[in-house]
Write a protein that holds these residues in place. Structure first.
Motif, PDB file in Angstrom:
ATOM      1  N   GLU A 206       0.832  -1.207   0.000  1.00 12.98           N
ATOM      2  CA  GLU A 206       0.000   0.000   0.000  1.00 12.98           C
ATOM      3  C   GLU A 206       0.865   1.254   0.000  1.00 12.98           C
ATOM      4  OE1 GLU A 206      -4.077  -0.588   2.127  1.00 12.98           O
ATOM      5  OE2 GLU A 206      -2.540  -1.316   3.514  1.00 12.98           O
ATOM      6  N   GLU A 208       1.544   3.668  -2.184  1.00 17.89           N
ATOM      7  CA  GLU A 208       1.001   4.949  -2.641  1.00 17.89           C
ATOM      8  C   GLU A 208       0.103   5.579  -1.579  1.00 17.89           C
ATOM      9  OE1 GLU A 208      -1.164   6.884  -6.592  1.00 17.89           O
ATOM     10  OE2 GLU A 208      -1.051   4.699  -6.338  1.00 17.89           O
ATOM     11  N   LYS A 209      -0.738   4.774  -0.961  1.00 17.57           N
ATOM     12  CA  LYS A 209      -1.617   5.289   0.083  1.00 17.57           C
ATOM     13  C   LYS A 209      -0.804   5.817   1.264  1.00 17.57           C
ATOM     14  CE  LYS A 209      -5.435   3.105   1.149  1.00 17.57           C
ATOM     15  NZ  LYS A 209      -6.400   2.113   1.734  1.00 17.57           N
ATOM     16  N   LYS A 210       0.230   5.091   1.644  1.00 17.81           N
ATOM     17  CA  LYS A 210       1.056   5.526   2.779  1.00 17.81           C
ATOM     18  C   LYS A 210       1.769   6.837   2.475  1.00 17.81           C
ATOM     19  CE  LYS A 210       1.803   0.867   4.640  1.00 17.81           C
ATOM     20  NZ  LYS A 210       2.780  -0.204   4.922  1.00 17.81           N
ATOM     21  N   ASN A 212       0.756   9.169   0.465  1.00 15.11           N
ATOM     22  CA  ASN A 212      -0.253  10.231   0.497  1.00 15.11           C
ATOM     23  C   ASN A 212      -0.525  10.678   1.931  1.00 15.11           C
ATOM     24  OD1 ASN A 212      -0.592  10.247  -2.292  1.00 15.11           O
ATOM     25  ND2 ASN A 212      -2.283   8.782  -2.247  1.00 15.11           N
ATOM     26  N   ASP A 239      -4.910   3.646   7.018  1.00 18.10           N
ATOM     27  CA  ASP A 239      -6.237   4.204   7.270  1.00 18.10           C
ATOM     28  C   ASP A 239      -6.381   4.731   8.697  1.00 18.10           C
ATOM     29  OD1 ASP A 239      -7.218   3.686   4.683  1.00 18.10           O
ATOM     30  OD2 ASP A 239      -7.632   1.604   5.211  1.00 18.10           O
TER      31      ASP A 239
END
Length: 251
Positions: A206, A208-210, A212, A239
């Motif tokens: 994950e 890319e999410k991290k 961001n 999250d």
């Protein structure tokens, strides 16, 4: 001669003819087996390698262990391939018989996707996560990831995740500081530093999410990588990120 005797004689003649043909076919088959598998007519006199650089090509021939004089038909492609692939620089190999007296190894070298620098050594890894070669110099267009640990101890999943993490990293301006060398623990979890801020990344998934989440948090006034207050940003669960070390009265 009666008609019955004539039929019996013709039948016997046909059976003898069939038997003679069968004997001839068996003799021919036996001769072919002997010719190709046991005689000296078609034996290995040369082993060649192509598709790779000189050093890897020479190593492939050495690992193949095909003795001169062995009948070509008795060269096991599977066993030769297995031995050649012991060199981790080789991604694949095709073993071809070049009649009447040679074997050709068509070698596919691994293409480096990243260089991993750690514990005084630099290792190349391909896009599938295989760490395969220690080198003295790295090509200019190849990304280099500095690690606080031995690159050869990483599993393939961690290496591919690292490549993805590094390719997606923001620039120093977005992070408000220079990203330090990732530290990879034995369980594959990663820790990095930006100035006085420590990033607890967990496994390289994950990504890319991290990133961001990290860049959004770095944009807050209360988080200053160049300040005097040490902080930790935990994005192991992107999250539900956790920031510790904030100044009193913030949160």
């Amino acid at each position: 001669m009666s008609r019955g005797r004539l039929r019996a004689r013709l039948g016997g003649l046909r059976r003898r003819t069939v038997l003679l043909w069968c004997a001839a076919v068996l003799a021919l088959a036996g001769g072919m087996v002997f010719l190709f598998y046991y005689s000296a007519a078609f034996t290995v006199q040369d082993v060649q390698s192509e598709g790779a650089g000189d050093e890897v090509a020479a190593r492939a021939v050495e690992l193949a262990q095909i003795p001169h004089g062995r009948p070509l038909a008795r060269v096991s492609e599977a066993r030769v391939s297995e031995r050649v692939l012991e060199d981790r620089r080789i991604a694949g190999v095709e073993v071809e018989r070049d009649w009447p007296s040679a074997v050709r190894l068509v070698v596919q070298e691994r293409e480096p996707a990243v260089a991993l620098l750690g514990e005084g050594a630099t290792w190349l890894a391909d896009a599938s996560g295989v760490v395969f070669d220690e080198v003295e110099e790295v090509e200019d267009d190849l990304p280099v990831i500095a690690l606080r640990g031995d690159p050869t101890g990483l599993d393939r999943e961690t290496v591919t995740g690292l490549v993805d993490l590094w390719q997606l990293r923001p620039d120093d301006e977005e992070l408000e500081g220079e990203l330090g060398a990732p530290q990879v623990d034995g369980d594959g979890s990663i820790e990095m530093e930006v100035g006085v801020v420590t990033l607890l990344w967990g496994p390289p998934v994950e990504n890319e999410k991290k990133w961001n989440v990290v860049t959004a948090l770095m944009g807050q006034e209360t988080i200053d990588p160049q300040g005097g207050l040490e902080m930790t940003i935990d994005v192991r669960l992107p999250d539900a990120p956790v920031v510790t070390g904030l100044p009193e009265g913030t949160g």
